[in-house]
Design a protein around this motif. Sequence first.
Motif, mmCIF file in Angstrom:
data_model
loop_
_atom_site.group_PDB
_atom_site.id
_atom_site.type_symbol
_atom_site.label_atom_id
_atom_site.label_comp_id
_atom_site.label_asym_id
_atom_site.label_seq_id
_atom_site.Cartn_x
_atom_site.Cartn_y
_atom_site.Cartn_z
ATOM 1 N N GLU A 1 66.308 41.670 -67.510
ATOM 2 C CA GLU A 1 66.806 40.468 -66.837
ATOM 3 C C GLU A 1 65.827 40.007 -65.757
ATOM 4 N N ALA A 2 65.332 40.954 -64.973
ATOM 5 C CA ALA A 2 64.388 40.611 -63.902
ATOM 6 C C ALA A 2 63.088 40.047 -64.475
ATOM 7 N N ALA A 3 62.566 40.676 -65.509
ATOM 8 C CA ALA A 3 61.315 40.210 -66.121
ATOM 9 C C ALA A 3 61.471 38.788 -66.652
ATOM 10 N N ASP A 4 62.668 38.461 -67.111
ATOM 11 C CA ASP A 4 62.925 37.137 -67.671
ATOM 12 C C ASP A 4 63.198 36.096 -66.587
ATOM 13 N N GLU A 5 63.914 36.484 -65.532
ATOM 14 C CA GLU A 5 64.380 35.510 -64.543
ATOM 15 C C GLU A 5 63.490 35.366 -63.308
ATOM 16 N N TRP A 6 62.819 36.432 -62.887
ATOM 17 C CA TRP A 6 62.025 36.369 -61.665
ATOM 18 C C TRP A 6 60.729 35.609 -61.885
ATOM 19 N N ASP A 7 60.263 34.924 -60.838
ATOM 20 C CA ASP A 7 58.956 34.275 -60.913
ATOM 21 C C ASP A 7 57.871 35.284 -60.506
ATOM 22 N N ILE A 8 56.632 34.876 -60.612
ATOM 23 C CA ILE A 8 55.507 35.779 -60.340
ATOM 24 C C ILE A 8 55.527 36.270 -58.889
ATOM 25 N N ASP A 9 55.911 35.394 -57.955
ATOM 26 C CA ASP A 9 55.955 35.802 -56.551
ATOM 27 C C ASP A 9 56.991 36.902 -56.315
ATOM 28 N N GLN A 10 58.150 36.792 -56.936
ATOM 29 C CA GLN A 10 59.184 37.812 -56.788
ATOM 30 C C GLN A 10 58.735 39.136 -57.413
ATOM 31 N N LYS A 11 58.091 39.050 -58.567
ATOM 32 C CA LYS A 11 57.584 40.263 -59.230
ATOM 33 C C LYS A 11 56.509 40.932 -58.375
ATOM 34 N N THR A 12 55.617 40.116 -57.824
ATOM 35 C CA THR A 12 54.556 40.644 -56.959
ATOM 36 C C THR A 12 55.159 41.319 -55.735
ATOM 37 N N LYS A 13 56.137 40.679 -55.125
ATOM 38 C CA LYS A 13 56.791 41.234 -53.941
ATOM 39 C C LYS A 13 57.437 42.581 -54.271
ATOM 40 N N PHE A 14 58.114 42.667 -55.421
ATOM 41 C CA PHE A 14 58.758 43.924 -55.833
ATOM 42 C C PHE A 14 57.712 45.021 -56.046
ATOM 43 N N ILE A 15 56.635 44.701 -56.750
ATOM 44 C CA ILE A 15 55.587 45.681 -57.048
ATOM 45 C C ILE A 15 54.990 46.240 -55.757
ATOM 46 N N ILE A 16 54.706 45.369 -54.805
ATOM 47 C CA ILE A 16 54.130 45.817 -53.539
ATOM 48 C C ILE A 16 55.158 46.590 -52.716
ATOM 49 N N ALA A 17 56.394 46.085 -52.650
ATOM 50 C CA ALA A 17 57.427 46.742 -51.846
ATOM 51 C C ALA A 17 57.697 48.159 -52.330
ATOM 52 N N VAL A 18 57.792 48.342 -53.637
ATOM 53 C CA VAL A 18 58.105 49.669 -54.191
ATOM 54 C C VAL A 18 56.857 50.549 -54.247
ATOM 55 N N GLY A 19 55.767 49.988 -54.740
ATOM 56 C CA GLY A 19 54.563 50.784 -54.942
ATOM 57 C C GLY A 19 53.761 51.074 -53.699
#
Length: 169
Positions: free
Chosen positions: A73-91
């Motif tokens: 769901e996230a991969a389908d609904e989130w934009d690139i900025d949200q995905k980038t934010k998640f990757i940095i926040a978690v990683g």
Amino acid sequence: MTLLFYAQPYDISAEGYYFRSIEEYDCQASTLRNRCGQKVEEFEIQFIDGDRIDCELAKAWGLDQATLELFMEAADEWDIDQKTKFIIAVGECGYSIASLCEDPDSVEIDIYEVDSLKDLAYQFVEEGLFGDIPERIQFYLDYDAIAHDLGMDYSEVKVNNTNVVYRCA
């Protein structure tokens, strides 16, 4: 781009399968049997194909059976900025996956798409972050020293083949 996954059974006497949706996964998982005719219940979920950002998101997400549907769901609904934010926040910043999978915008992270801390220093001076500095004086500023100071609060990472500078709040 459509995402492609592979469900690898932990039972070595069963054969895995490819799938593109949660419905395909559920359908094939419900009918899969091992050599002895027993139902196979546990799988390793592997990200096979998709956009680079989705691959990096899957890695940060820690993709498994329990989180597969939320990830899709996230991969389908989130934009690139949200995905980038998640990757940095978690990683990079140590946030938990559970706290962000519903809303990646809930985390306070400053992200700048620049090649280096020095470029960020130039950007901050141009934006007036250090006050109103006349253009004729800007040529005499030590941008390397400013970049060094910024390095105390900011870090660099490459996400989706783009260098970003970030600061965790």
